[in-house]
Write a protein that holds these residues in place. Structure first.
Motif, PDB file in Angstrom:
ATOM      1  N   GLY A   1      37.037  36.672  26.434  1.00 15.94           N
ATOM      2  CA  GLY A   1      35.632  36.308  26.600  1.00 15.94           C
ATOM      3  C   GLY A   1      35.458  35.006  27.359  1.00 15.94           C
ATOM      4  N   GLU A   2      36.333  34.045  27.095  1.00 17.04           N
ATOM      5  CA  GLU A   2      36.285  32.772  27.815  1.00 17.04           C
ATOM      6  C   GLU A   2      36.605  32.974  29.294  1.00 17.04           C
ATOM      7  OE1 GLU A   2      39.053  30.478  25.597  1.00 17.04           O
ATOM      8  OE2 GLU A   2      37.727  30.216  23.865  1.00 17.04           O
ATOM      9  N   ILE A   3      37.555  33.858  29.583  1.00 14.70           N
ATOM     10  CA  ILE A   3      37.889  34.167  30.979  1.00 14.70           C
ATOM     11  C   ILE A   3      36.712  34.856  31.658  1.00 14.70           C
ATOM     12  CG2 ILE A   3      39.360  35.623  32.438  1.00 14.70           C
ATOM     13  CD1 ILE A   3      41.610  35.087  30.416  1.00 14.70           C
TER      14      ILE A   3
ATOM     15  N   GLY B   1      48.640  37.449  25.048  1.00 14.56           N
ATOM     16  CA  GLY B   1      47.885  36.234  24.759  1.00 14.56           C
ATOM     17  C   GLY B   1      48.313  35.074  25.641  1.00 14.56           C
ATOM     18  N   ARG B   2      49.599  34.945  25.866  1.00 19.31           N
ATOM     19  CA  ARG B   2      50.097  33.865  26.728  1.00 19.31           C
ATOM     20  C   ARG B   2      49.662  34.083  28.177  1.00 19.31           C
ATOM     21  NH1 ARG B   2      56.325  32.521  25.540  1.00 19.31           N
ATOM     22  NH2 ARG B   2      55.797  30.731  26.856  1.00 19.31           N
ATOM     23  N   VAL B   3      49.624  35.345  28.585  1.00 19.92           N
ATOM     24  CA  VAL B   3      49.161  35.647  29.944  1.00 19.92           C
ATOM     25  C   VAL B   3      47.705  35.226  30.107  1.00 19.92           C
ATOM     26  CG1 VAL B   3      48.649  37.503  31.579  1.00 19.92           C
ATOM     27  CG2 VAL B   3      50.803  37.528  30.300  1.00 19.92           C
ATOM     28  N   LEU B   4      46.868  35.570  29.144  1.00 15.31           N
ATOM     29  CA  LEU B   4      45.450  35.235  29.234  1.00 15.31           C
ATOM     30  C   LEU B   4      45.223  33.723  29.191  1.00 15.31           C
ATOM     31  CD1 LEU B   4      43.904  37.988  26.925  1.00 15.31           C
ATOM     32  CD2 LEU B   4      43.987  37.946  29.427  1.00 15.31           C
ATOM     33  N   LYS B   5      45.949  33.029  28.335  1.00 14.77           N
ATOM     34  CA  LYS B   5      45.811  31.575  28.278  1.00 14.77           C
ATOM     35  C   LYS B   5      46.276  30.927  29.585  1.00 14.77           C
ATOM     36  CE  LYS B   5      46.251  31.289  23.252  1.00 14.77           C
ATOM     37  NZ  LYS B   5      47.109  30.873  22.113  1.00 14.77           N
TER      38      LYS B   5
ATOM     39  N   LEU C   1      46.105  32.359  32.529  1.00 14.62           N
ATOM     40  CA  LEU C   1      45.058  32.653  33.501  1.00 14.62           C
ATOM     41  C   LEU C   1      43.906  31.659  33.385  1.00 14.62           C
ATOM     42  CD1 LEU C   1      43.949  34.587  35.666  1.00 14.62           C
ATOM     43  CD2 LEU C   1      43.073  36.019  33.813  1.00 14.62           C
ATOM     44  N   LYS C   2      43.523  31.345  32.168  1.00 16.55           N
ATOM     45  CA  LYS C   2      42.456  30.369  31.945  1.00 16.55           C
ATOM     46  C   LYS C   2      42.866  28.984  32.448  1.00 16.55           C
ATOM     47  CE  LYS C   2      39.762  28.311  28.205  1.00 16.55           C
ATOM     48  NZ  LYS C   2      39.584  28.227  26.730  1.00 16.55           N
ATOM     49  N   ALA C   3      44.126  28.609  32.210  1.00 16.47           N
ATOM     50  CA  ALA C   3      44.606  27.303  32.672  1.00 16.47           C
ATOM     51  C   ALA C   3      44.644  27.234  34.194  1.00 16.47           C
ATOM     52  CB  ALA C   3      45.994  27.032  32.101  1.00 16.47           C
ATOM     53  N   GLU C   4      45.054  28.321  34.834  1.00 13.23           N
ATOM     54  CA  GLU C   4      45.076  28.351  36.298  1.00 13.23           C
ATOM     55  C   GLU C   4      43.674  28.219  36.865  1.00 13.23           C
ATOM     56  OE1 GLU C   4      47.524  28.452  38.676  1.00 13.23           O
ATOM     57  OE2 GLU C   4      48.823  27.986  36.980  1.00 13.23           O
ATOM     58  N   ALA C   5      42.704  28.841  36.214  1.00  9.69           N
ATOM     59  CA  ALA C   5      41.326  28.755  36.678  1.00  9.69           C
ATOM     60  C   ALA C   5      40.781  27.341  36.583  1.00  9.69           C
ATOM     61  CB  ALA C   5      40.447  29.712  35.871  1.00  9.69           C
ATOM     62  N   ALA C   6      41.292  26.558  35.635  1.00 13.03           N
ATOM     63  CA  ALA C   6      40.866  25.162  35.508  1.00 13.03           C
ATOM     64  C   ALA C   6      41.390  24.318  36.656  1.00 13.03           C
ATOM     65  CB  ALA C   6      41.338  24.591  34.171  1.00 13.03           C
ATOM     66  N   ARG C   7      42.475  24.786  37.291  1.00  7.11           N
ATOM     67  CA  ARG C   7      43.067  24.041  38.412  1.00  7.11           C
ATOM     68  C   ARG C   7      42.546  24.483  39.767  1.00  7.11           C
ATOM     69  NH1 ARG C   7      47.671  23.858  34.748  1.00  7.11           N
ATOM     70  NH2 ARG C   7      48.334  25.974  35.278  1.00  7.11           N
ATOM     71  N   GLY C   8      41.977  25.673  39.835  1.00  4.00           N
ATOM     72  CA  GLY C   8      41.477  26.177  41.114  1.00  4.00           C
ATOM     73  C   GLY C   8      40.938  27.582  40.952  1.00  4.00           C
ATOM     74  N   LYS C   9      40.170  28.034  41.924  1.00  8.25           N
ATOM     75  CA  LYS C   9      39.541  29.342  41.875  1.00  8.25           C
ATOM     76  C   LYS C   9      40.577  30.457  41.754  1.00  8.25           C
ATOM     77  CE  LYS C   9      36.498  32.663  42.441  1.00  8.25           C
ATOM     78  NZ  LYS C   9      35.479  32.976  41.428  1.00  8.25           N
ATOM     79  N   VAL C  10      40.338  31.388  40.819  1.00 11.41           N
ATOM     80  CA  VAL C  10      41.128  32.613  40.699  1.00 11.41           C
ATOM     81  C   VAL C  10      40.177  33.781  40.912  1.00 11.41           C
ATOM     82  CG1 VAL C  10      42.565  34.048  39.209  1.00 11.41           C
ATOM     83  CG2 VAL C  10      42.768  31.553  39.106  1.00 11.41           C
ATOM     84  N   SER C  11      40.471  34.641  41.880  1.00 11.90           N
ATOM     85  CA  SER C  11      39.555  35.718  42.244  1.00 11.90           C
ATOM     86  C   SER C  11      39.610  36.895  41.280  1.00 11.90           C
ATOM     87  CB  SER C  11      39.864  36.216  43.661  1.00 11.90           C
ATOM     88  OG  SER C  11      39.822  35.158  44.598  1.00 11.90           O
ATOM     89  N   ALA C  12      40.811  37.246  40.828  1.00 13.71           N
ATOM     90  CA  ALA C  12      40.973  38.415  39.961  1.00 13.71           C
ATOM     91  C   ALA C  12      42.371  38.409  39.365  1.00 13.71           C
ATOM     92  CB  ALA C  12      40.732  39.707  40.740  1.00 13.71           C
ATOM     93  N   CYS C  13      42.556  39.246  38.335  1.00 15.12           N
ATOM     94  CA  CYS C  13      43.872  39.415  37.720  1.00 15.12           C
ATOM     95  C   CYS C  13      44.136  40.899  37.526  1.00 15.12           C
ATOM     96  CB  CYS C  13      43.945  38.685  36.384  1.00 15.12           C
ATOM     97  SG  CYS C  13      45.469  38.974  35.433  1.00 15.12           S
ATOM     98  N   ILE C  14      45.327  41.331  37.863  1.00 14.75           N
ATOM     99  CA  ILE C  14      45.786  42.686  37.577  1.00 14.75           C
ATOM    100  C   ILE C  14      46.855  42.588  36.494  1.00 14.75           C
ATOM    101  CG2 ILE C  14      47.131  44.637  38.472  1.00 14.75           C
ATOM    102  CD1 ILE C  14      45.801  44.140  41.187  1.00 14.75           C
ATOM    103  N   TYR C  15      46.714  43.386  35.437  1.00  7.63           N
ATOM    104  CA  TYR C  15      47.732  43.431  34.389  1.00  7.63           C
ATOM    105  C   TYR C  15      48.249  44.860  34.268  1.00  7.63           C
ATOM    106  CZ  TYR C  15      50.131  43.340  29.943  1.00  7.63           C
ATOM    107  OH  TYR C  15      51.095  43.456  28.981  1.00  7.63           O
ATOM    108  N   ILE C  16      49.577  45.013  34.216  1.00  6.23           N
ATOM    109  CA  ILE C  16      50.199  46.331  34.083  1.00  6.23           C
ATOM    110  C   ILE C  16      51.125  46.314  32.869  1.00  6.23           C
ATOM    111  CG2 ILE C  16      51.623  48.098  35.186  1.00  6.23           C
ATOM    112  CD1 ILE C  16      50.827  46.932  37.884  1.00  6.23           C
TER     113      ILE C  16
END
Length: 233
Positions: free
Chosen positions: A150-152, A113-117, A119-134
């Motif tokens: 869903g918001e992402i 959950g913290r990772v996803l939040k 990611l959303k915060a980073e997108a508010a600061r600038g374009k994020v092309s993709a995310c890989i999670y392992i």
């Protein structure tokens, strides 16, 4: 790094299903001229057996992305008690790989959950092309994760969920996150390093340069990159 608070091998059908999901995604926007890829990792103790293999695979991914150029990577990981950290964005994939090699797994619960939040915060600061999670587990309520995922997805950021092992709860949650973000899910085992390495490299190339870069990568490398290209046409 700054805190965020600021088996068995995969079969051909698994690969085809993963690539089919990628085919449905639009190419990343070219705004700013550089791709930005978040690499998020579960560094809890259960990941320790496969950690060295994962580091080697991700090193290869960085190398391929570095050849394309135009890619900034941010490492995010969680471990231990309430520890979740993110690196700065950097084009220095060699340096980031060295940083990763110094991380040691520690016991703790998942913090997806913290990772996803983040990611959303980073997108508010600038374009994020993709995310890989392992990762290999999911120990959080899926409904809350689905809301943020869903918001992402509405922001146009595909999340590629890679699962190590066979945990059914993790698979269900990982698949849902991938679906909601229009990303893709893939499960790998200890003897699936080769195909995983190729898929991660292809995703990184796609994030860095879009469809044209993936075409060139496919012509040079073949393998999973070619399968990915064919599915996207």
């Amino acid at each position: 790094m700054s805190n965020i608070k600021r088996h068995d091998g995969a079969g051909e059908g698994d690969v085809e299903a993963f690539l089919a999901r990628v085919r449905e995604m639009p190419a990343p926007a070219a705004s700013g001229g550089r791709g930005r890829l978040v690499l998020a990792m579960d560094a809890t103790m259960s990941r320790q057996p496969g950690w060295d293999m994962a580091l080697s695979i991700q090193g290869s991914m960085f190398a391929e992305a570095g050849r394309v150029g135009g890619l900034d990577v941010q490492l995010v990981y969680f471990r231990g008690f309430d520890e979740c950290r993110a690196s700065k964005w950097t084009p220095d994939t060699d340096g980031l790989a060295r940083l990763m090699s110094g991380i040691r797994c520690q016991g703790g619960r998942t913090q997806i959950g913290r990772v996803l939040k983040h990611l959303k915060a980073e997108a508010a600061r600038g374009k994020v092309s993709a995310c890989i999670y392992i990762g290999d587990a999911l120990e959080e309520p899926i409904d809350g994760l689905a809301q943020v995922a869903g918001e992402i997805g509405l922001l146009g950021i595909p999340v590629f969920m890679f699962q190590e092992g066979h945990d059914k709860t993790a698979e269900m949650g990982f698949r849902e996150i991938a679906r909601l973000t229009r990303g893709a899910y893939f499960r790998f085992g200890s003897n699936a390093a080769g195909i995983l390495r190729e898929l991660l490299a292809a995703v990184a190339v796609y994030a860095a340069g879009g469809f044209a870069a993936l075409e060139n990568h496919s012509a040079q490398r073949g393998g999973a990159a070619t399968l990915l290209l064919n599915q996207m046409k």
